[in-house]
Every structure is written in structure tokens, then in C-alpha cells.
Design an enzyme around this catalytic site. Structure first.
Site, short mmCIF file in Angstrom:
data_model
loop_
_atom_site.label_atom_id
_atom_site.label_comp_id
_atom_site.label_asym_id
_atom_site.label_seq_id
_atom_site.Cartn_x
_atom_site.Cartn_y
_atom_site.Cartn_z
CG HIS A 329 -2.08 0.93 1.08
ND1 HIS A 329 -2.01 2.26 1.40
CD2 HIS A 329 -3.32 0.71 0.60
CE1 HIS A 329 -3.17 2.81 1.12
NE2 HIS A 329 -3.98 1.90 0.63
CG ASP A 385 -8.50 -4.57 -2.81
OD1 ASP A 385 -9.67 -4.41 -2.45
OD2 ASP A 385 -7.84 -3.70 -3.40
N1 CMC Z 1 4.04 -7.44 -4.84
C1 CMC Z 1 5.38 -7.43 -5.00
N2 CMC Z 1 6.17 -6.37 -4.78
C2 CMC Z 1 5.57 -5.25 -4.40
C3 CMC Z 1 4.18 -5.17 -4.20
C4 CMC Z 1 3.41 -6.32 -4.44
N3 CMC Z 1 2.09 -6.30 -4.26
N4 CMC Z 1 3.85 -3.92 -3.80
C5 CMC Z 1 5.00 -3.23 -3.75
N5 CMC Z 1 6.04 -4.03 -4.11
C6 CMC Z 1 7.47 -3.67 -4.15
C7 CMC Z 1 7.80 -2.86 -5.39
O1 CMC Z 1 8.16 -3.69 -6.46
C8 CMC Z 1 8.94 -2.03 -4.88
O2 CMC Z 1 10.09 -2.84 -4.84
P1 CMC Z 1 11.55 -2.22 -5.21
O3 CMC Z 1 11.86 -1.27 -4.10
O4 CMC Z 1 12.44 -3.40 -5.28
O5 CMC Z 1 11.37 -1.54 -6.54
C9 CMC Z 1 8.55 -1.72 -3.43
O6 CMC Z 1 7.71 -2.82 -3.04
C10 CMC Z 1 7.80 -0.42 -3.26
O7 CMC Z 1 6.60 -0.52 -4.01
P2 CMC Z 1 6.00 0.62 -4.91
O8 CMC Z 1 5.43 0.02 -6.17
O9 CMC Z 1 7.00 1.72 -5.09
O10 CMC Z 1 4.83 1.13 -3.98
P3 CMC Z 1 3.64 2.08 -4.38
O11 CMC Z 1 3.28 2.84 -3.19
O12 CMC Z 1 3.97 2.86 -5.62
O13 CMC Z 1 2.46 1.06 -4.81
C11 CMC Z 1 0.63 -0.39 -4.64
C12 CMC Z 1 1.42 0.72 -3.95
C13 CMC Z 1 -0.64 -0.67 -3.83
C14 CMC Z 1 0.19 0.07 -6.05
C15 CMC Z 1 1.51 -1.65 -4.74
O14 CMC Z 1 1.85 -2.08 -3.45
C16 CMC Z 1 0.82 -2.76 -5.50
O15 CMC Z 1 0.91 -2.79 -6.74
N6 CMC Z 1 0.12 -3.71 -4.79
C17 CMC Z 1 -0.62 -4.75 -5.46
C18 CMC Z 1 -1.95 -4.23 -5.96
C19 CMC Z 1 -2.94 -4.04 -4.82
O16 CMC Z 1 -3.12 -4.91 -3.98
N7 CMC Z 1 -3.63 -2.89 -4.82
C20 CMC Z 1 -4.65 -2.58 -3.81
C21 CMC Z 1 -4.25 -1.46 -2.90
S1 CMC Z 1 -5.33 -1.31 -1.46
C22 CMC Z 1 -6.89 -0.93 -2.11
C23 CMC Z 1 -6.93 0.44 -2.70
O17 CMC Z 1 -7.17 1.38 -1.96
O18 CMC Z 1 -6.72 0.58 -3.87
#
Ligand code: CMC
Length: 473
Positions: A329, A385
Site C-alpha cells: 500500500h 483487497d
Molecule cells: N508485490 C510485490 N512487490 C511489491 C508489491 C506487491 N504487491 N507492492 C510493492 N512491491 C514492491 C515494489 O516492487 C517495490 O520494490 P523495489 O523497491 O524493489 O522496486 C517496493 O515494493 C515499493 O513498491 P512501490 O510500487 O514503489 O509502492 P507504491 O506505493 O507505488 O504502490 C501499490 C502501492 C498498492 C500500487 C503496490 O503495493 C501494488 O501494486 N500492490 C498490489 C496491488 C494491490 O493490492 N492494490 C490494492 C491497494 S489497497 C486498495 C486500494 O485502496 O486501492
């Protein structure tokens, strides 16, 4: 931002800034400096893709402390609301700032339920034009946008920018959207399931307002679909299922400036009508990284299939060939408190229908990820989720309807933010218009086509998620 309103030590300060020989002093309020001052003081812009560290408004609706895993609506902890309140009462809280009296809640519900009893014939006709097997969100987004045509009297494009200065007009749109949404959603699902022109039962307002039915909003929605019964042949939905779905809607009701709520504010800033704004927000929510994650989690669990395949899946995630959907998140760096609630709700629903075998895959996946350094070091925990899809599946909703249920809950928050923006300070009503850093060519002279050689097109960047991921599982 995660500064607790009770913590006044962070409210006021000053920072000295220096760039290329220019000095300046910038005020810090609520832990923020004004980005516009960076320009006027030092001639700088801030670069913040994804708005990772940018506040675009002040708000009094929802507080999140992502480090501690705290979520409060209007100051009330989400756990208390989920156990003691209902979705309708919480919607009132989000929209008006306080919990209602009995009479206020009844009046509010009556206004909302008035729109729950039938869907406008134009929307029914529009939905008939969309392929019956289209993703449910395609139909919902189209129908919400089309609702704009039914309310020309509340459209700033037709009536002028002052149209929403009337509280009566604003409230009327809120009641319409909250009330019509479940009926619209039910219609979309029935059509998706093969019914050509679904005929929905329309209960009397007195039935919906029966004090013995505090969760009539959800109960009626389940009745429309014939879902939620503990056993086939029973008259109505089981109260445990009604309570479970109501609690899930409540947990989804607001989450400060998530992608779709930011989209509501973004679109509203241009002066567009509220139906177009929420249609745009529904589009933002549909994405698998946001509300579409509910559906994506279930597809992921089905692909993994058995606990033995979890290690291979997690290896693919760590190699960045797949994502662990329902984990991570932007704001929570701790357990999402909504995920705790939804996991409890899942077990309540399993008491009615029996446990879905995928719950064992989900819990084993969570345990494996939470003991793996990749996820621990990145502070990746289950989000709302991760378990909600299992509840929806147990009730009998198809996968592509899951984001519609998320939308149904979030509608309350979107409308609260819409109202807050419209009634908020003038400086926060500015049209949203971020800046960019231009890295393209400098000025060059136009070449006639006969003077150009063969154009070299840049190679496609390497794909992060190759299709081999699926084969590995
Ligand atoms: N699986 C694997 N790696 C992950 C995940 C994941 N679900 N989420 C984050 N990471 C890794 C990401 O690859 C990065 O690694 P590195 O530092 O090696 O590049 C690190 O963690 C930081 O992640 P980020 O992508 O920079 O984080 P963000 O804040 O931009 O993204 C997110 C947040 C929710 C989009 C992401 O965690 C994600 O894609 N999660 C899966 C989709 C999901 O479950 N979404 C629902 C969110 S809650 C409901 C809502 O309100 O939408």
C-alpha cells in the site's frame, strides 16, 4: 498526511533554503512547505511522480497513520464503526461530519432509498446496448456518465458554475448517486448473468425504513439479486451475510486521497458535473492496482491453486515477473486495519456457506510472504483487497463484479470529498494542472517528407511482466 491532528508540535516551523546562490525562508505548516513558494523563493519546481509526497488539499474526513495502521473516519476508529455502525450511518458521518440522531438517520435513509427503488428507463436502455459479457465495470462507468444527461438542472456546463452553491442541489445529487447505485449495480449483474431486460422488484419505502432492517441498503441489494440466502428456498438474505457485506462497504467507504478519490477532486476542479466526475473516478478505481485488485487477487489465488505452488509463485514475484496482488500500500507500512476486519468477516460468511478452499491458499500465502525478507524489508502487508474477494465469491458474486462492490462503498467517500472541495477554501478549488519537466528536442526546423530519411523508432522497452510468469505457476 500522517500527522495526527492531536500533535501540535508539527504544525508550524520555518526552513532555510538555498539554491544556486539564492537564499530564502519558507514557512512549514502542517508539516508541509508550499510548492508554489519554491518557485517564488528559489525559482524551483518539485518533482513528484505518483504524488508520493505531495498534499493537494486539507481535509477533515479521514485520518490514516500508515506506520501505525490507524484509520479513522471523522475521528472514529474504523474498528468501532465496523462493529457498532452501519454503512448508511457511516455514509451520513462522512457526508455531514457527525453521527446522526435516530430521526436524522431515518430522514437520510428515506432520501437515499427513494432512489433505490427503480432505475431510470434511459439507463436500462443504455445498458441494453452494451455487450452482455462486457466487464461489469464497463457498464457501470458508462451508466454513471449517462446519468449526467438525466440531471441537466445540476450540470454546471448548462446551468453555470454556481449551480452547486445550493445545498439542496448538492444533496439531491448525493442522494441520487448513493440510492441509485445498488439498483444500477444489480441491473448490470443480472444482465451480465444473461437476463435480457432484468425486472427488479421495487419494495415500498416503508419496508426499507422498517427499524428491524437497519441495513436495508445492503439487504435490498441482495434481494434484487436473489443472493445472500443461507439455503436455496429461504425467503431473504441471511442476516450474517447482510451484516458482512454492510461491514465491507463501510470499510471501503473512504480512504482519503486514494487514486479514485483524487480523481473525483481532479475532475471536479475543472467544473464538470458530479456524475461525470464519479464516472471518471470509477474508471480510476477499475485498475488492478486500485479497486480492481479485489478481482486480481482471486484470479491470482485461482492460478496458484494449491499451497505447494506458493514458493514458485513468490519466487516469480521476487524476480519481478509477477505481483503479489492484495499486498502493499502507498500509505500503510503496517497491517491495513481494513484487512483485519475483512478477514474476520470472511470467517463469519464461511459459517454460512462453509470455507472456500482458497482461504487456505490465501492464509498460507500471507504467512509465507510475511516471513520472507523481500516483503518484510519493503513493509508489504495484506491490504483490504486480499480477503474481500473470498467473501464476495462465497456470497456468489462473479469476479468481474468485485470492483463494482468496492465502488458501491467508495461512493460515500467520493461524495464527501466532492462536497468538501466545493465548500472548501478558494485556494484549494484551483483547476488541477501539474507541471512537467520537458526532456524532448530543442526547437528544430520542419523537414519536408522527401528530405527525410527512414525514421529510427526507439526499441520497445523491456517488459517487466513477461507472459512466462503464467507458465511458471
Ligand atoms: N508485490 C510485490 N512487490 C511489491 C508489491 C506487491 N504487491 N507492492 C510493492 N512491491 C514492491 C515494489 O516492487 C517495490 O520494490 P523495489 O523497491 O524493489 O522496486 C517496493 O515494493 C515499493 O513498491 P512501490 O510500487 O514503489 O509502492 P507504491 O506505493 O507505488 O504502490 C501499490 C502501492 C498498492 C500500487 C503496490 O503495493 C501494488 O501494486 N500492490 C498490489 C496491488 C494491490 O493490492 N492494490 C490494492 C491497494 S489497497 C486498495 C486500494 O485502496 O486501492
Amino acid at each position: 498526511m500522517a500527522s495526527d491532528p492531536a500533535d501540535s508540535s508539527l504544525q508550524q516551523a520555518q526552513v532555510r533554503v538555498e539554491s544556486q546562490g539564492r537564499h530564502g525562508v519558507m514557512s512549514v505548516t502542517h508539516n508541509c512547505i508550499k510548492a508554489s513558494k519554491l518557485k517564488s523563493t528559489l525559482g524551483l519546481m518539485s518533482y513528484d511522480p505518483g504524488y508520493m509526497n505531495t498534499a493537494v488539499c486539507t481535509s477533515r474526513i479521514t485520518f490514516i497513520d500508515g506506520e501505525k495502521g490507524i484509520l479513522r473516519y471523522r475521528g472514529y476508529p474504523i474498528e468501532q464503526l465496523a462493529s457498532k455502525s452501519s454503512f448508511m450511518e457511516t455514509a451520513f458521518l462522512l457526508l455531514y461530519g457527525e453521527l446522526p440522531s435516530e430521526a436524522q438517520l431515518k430522514h437520510f435513509c428515506a432520501r437515499v432509498y427513494h432512489h433505490q427503488t427503480a432505475l431510470h428507463a434511459d439507463i436500462v436502455a443504455l445498458l441494453q446496448t452494451i455487450r452482455h459479457d462486457a466487464h461489469c465495470m464497463t457498464s457501470v462507468i458508462s451508466a454513471l456518465a449517462a446519468m449526467s444527461a438525466l440531471h441537466p438542472e445540476a450540470n454546471p456546463a448548462l446551468e453555470g458554475q454556481g449551480v452547486y452553491s445550493s445545498r439542496k442541489t448538492r444533496e439531491s445529487q448525493m442522494f441520487t448517486l448513493l440510492g441509485a447505485f445498488p439498483t444500477l449495480a444489480a441491473h448490470v449483474l443480472l444482465r451480465r448473468s444473461g437476463s435480457s431486460v432484468p425486472c427488479l422488484p421495487a419494495p415500498s419505502l416503508a419496508t426499507l425504513l422498517d427499524p428491524a432492517r437497519p441495513r436495508a441498503y445492503v439487504e435490498h441489494f441482495l434481494v434484487l439479486l436473489g443472493l445472500g440466502k443461507a439455503r436455496p428456498g429461504e425467503e431473504g438474505p441471511d442476516p450474517r451475510v447482510v451484516r458482512a457485506l454492510d461491514a465491507i462497504l463501510l470499510a471501503h467507504a473512504d480512504h482519503e486521497l486514494n487514486c479514485s478519490t483524487a480523481a473525483v477532486r481532479h475532475l471536479t476542479s475543472s467544473g464538470v458535473d458530479v456524475y461525470t466526475a464519479v464516472a471518471g473516478a470509477t474508471g480510476a478505481l477499475y485498475g488492478p492496482l486500485h479497486g480492481g485488485a479485489t478481482e486480481a487477487v482471486l484470479r491470482m489465488l485461482q492460478q496458484i491453486g494449491t499451497e505447494e505452488r506458493i514458493p514458485a509463485f513468490l519466487e516469480a514475484v521476487k524476480a519481478k515477473e509477477a505481483k503479489l496482488m492484495g499486498f502493499g500500500h502507498r500509505v500503510y507500512k503496517n497491517y491495513d486495519p481494513r484487512a483485519v476486519l475483512v478477514r474476520e468477516v470472511a470467517y463469519e460468511v464461511f459459517q454460512v456457506y462453509g470455507a472456500d478452499p482458497l482461504i487456505h491458499v490465501a492464509t498460507a500465502l500471507e504467512t509465507a510472504a510475511r516471513s520472507d525478507d523481500y516483503f518484510v524489508s519493503r513493509k508489504l502487508y495484506p491490504n483490504i483487497d486480499f480477503y474481500s474477494g473470498l467473501v464476495y465469491k462465497a456470497i456468489g458474486f462473479p469476479l468481474d463484479f468485485f470492483p463494482v462492490l468496492f465502488t458501491m462503498g467508495r461512493m460515500a467517500g467520493w461524495l464527501a470529498h466532492w462536497e468538501e472541495l466545493l465548500m472548501g477554501p478558494e485556494e484549494e478549488k484551483k483547476i488541477v494542472r501539474p507541471r512537467q519537466i520537458y526532456l524532448g528536442p530543442a526547437e528544430r526546423a520542419f523537414l519536408p517528407i522527401e528530405a527525410r530519411g527512414h525514421v529510427r523508432i526507439a526499441a520497445e522497452p523491456e517488459r517487466l511482466l513477461p507472459s512466462t510468469t503464467r507458465a511458471r505457476l
